[in-house]
Design a protein around this motif. Structure first.
Motif, PDB file in Angstrom:
ATOM      1  N   VAL A  29      32.121   7.451  26.202  1.00  0.00           N
ATOM      2  CA  VAL A  29      33.216   7.961  26.806  1.00  0.00           C
ATOM      3  C   VAL A  29      33.872   8.784  25.521  1.00  0.00           C
ATOM      4  O   VAL A  29      34.454   9.938  25.970  1.00  0.00           O
ATOM      5  CB  VAL A  29      34.130   7.039  27.267  1.00  0.00           C
ATOM      6  CG1 VAL A  29      35.596   7.379  27.699  1.00  0.00           C
ATOM      7  CG2 VAL A  29      33.637   6.288  28.524  1.00  0.00           C
ATOM      8  N   GLN A  30      34.062   8.240  24.465  1.00  0.00           N
ATOM      9  CA  GLN A  30      34.687   8.950  23.324  1.00  0.00           C
ATOM     10  C   GLN A  30      33.885  10.213  22.961  1.00  0.00           C
ATOM     11  O   GLN A  30      34.516  11.177  22.709  1.00  0.00           O
ATOM     12  CB  GLN A  30      34.543   8.050  21.899  1.00  0.00           C
ATOM     13  CG  GLN A  30      35.683   6.927  22.108  1.00  0.00           C
ATOM     14  CD  GLN A  30      35.596   6.096  20.848  1.00  0.00           C
ATOM     15  OE1 GLN A  30      34.472   5.751  20.256  1.00  0.00           O
ATOM     16  NE2 GLN A  30      36.844   5.340  20.617  1.00  0.00           N
ATOM     17  N   GLU A  31      32.749  10.111  23.035  1.00  0.00           N
ATOM     18  CA  GLU A  31      31.706  11.320  22.619  1.00  0.00           C
ATOM     19  C   GLU A  31      32.071  12.445  23.584  1.00  0.00           C
ATOM     20  O   GLU A  31      32.256  13.415  23.217  1.00  0.00           O
ATOM     21  CB  GLU A  31      30.419  11.090  22.502  1.00  0.00           C
ATOM     22  CG  GLU A  31      29.241  12.083  21.923  1.00  0.00           C
ATOM     23  CD  GLU A  31      29.657  12.488  20.482  1.00  0.00           C
ATOM     24  OE1 GLU A  31      29.414  13.560  20.157  1.00  0.00           O
ATOM     25  OE2 GLU A  31      30.187  11.442  19.642  1.00  0.00           O
ATOM     26  N   THR A  32      31.884  12.157  24.776  1.00  0.00           N
ATOM     27  CA  THR A  32      32.435  13.101  25.975  1.00  0.00           C
ATOM     28  C   THR A  32      33.727  13.616  25.778  1.00  0.00           C
ATOM     29  O   THR A  32      33.809  15.073  26.111  1.00  0.00           O
ATOM     30  CB  THR A  32      32.106  12.481  27.446  1.00  0.00           C
ATOM     31  OG1 THR A  32      31.019  11.742  27.361  1.00  0.00           O
ATOM     32  CG2 THR A  32      32.526  13.426  28.534  1.00  0.00           C
ATOM     33  N   LEU A  33      34.843  12.929  25.509  1.00  0.00           N
ATOM     34  CA  LEU A  33      36.246  13.506  25.297  1.00  0.00           C
ATOM     35  C   LEU A  33      36.118  14.383  24.046  1.00  0.00           C
ATOM     36  O   LEU A  33      36.949  15.254  24.196  1.00  0.00           O
ATOM     37  CB  LEU A  33      37.197  12.250  25.134  1.00  0.00           C
ATOM     38  CG  LEU A  33      37.308  11.500  26.392  1.00  0.00           C
ATOM     39  CD1 LEU A  33      38.120  10.327  26.065  1.00  0.00           C
ATOM     40  CD2 LEU A  33      38.112  12.297  27.535  1.00  0.00           C
TER      41      LEU A  33
END
Length: 88
Positions: A29-33
């Motif tokens: 999720v962090q990488e996608t954001l």
């Protein structure tokens, strides 16, 4: 503007993102954001610095505070060296 609801089903857009980016963990999720928002945040920060300094990168100003550019140096007068080499 997207309205936030308290539905238990994720929206179609969110489901597509989860599939596209293969999100399986909090790190995903962090990488996608970071991928989705990183460029926008960088542009916002650069615009804020431009406004704060009052000029854009590579723009020449009379200020002594320059960024990402150089200004010609002032030529200093030549001063002869008083130290000579002594031979023995």
């Amino acid at each position: 503007m997207m309205q936030i609801t308290n539905d238990s089903k994720p929206s179609v857009g969110l489901s597509a993102l989860v599939q596209e980016y293969n999100i399986q963990s909090a790190e995903d999720v962090q990488e996608t954001l970071k991928n989705l928002l990183g460029g926008n945040i960088q542009s916002i920060l650069e615009a804020e610095v431009d406004q704060h300094l009052g000029y854009k990168p590579y723009e020449r100003t009379d200020s002594t505070n320059s960024r990402n550019s150089t200004k010609p140096k002032k030529e200093l007068p030549y001063v002869a060296s008083s130290s000579g080499s002594s031979q023995s």
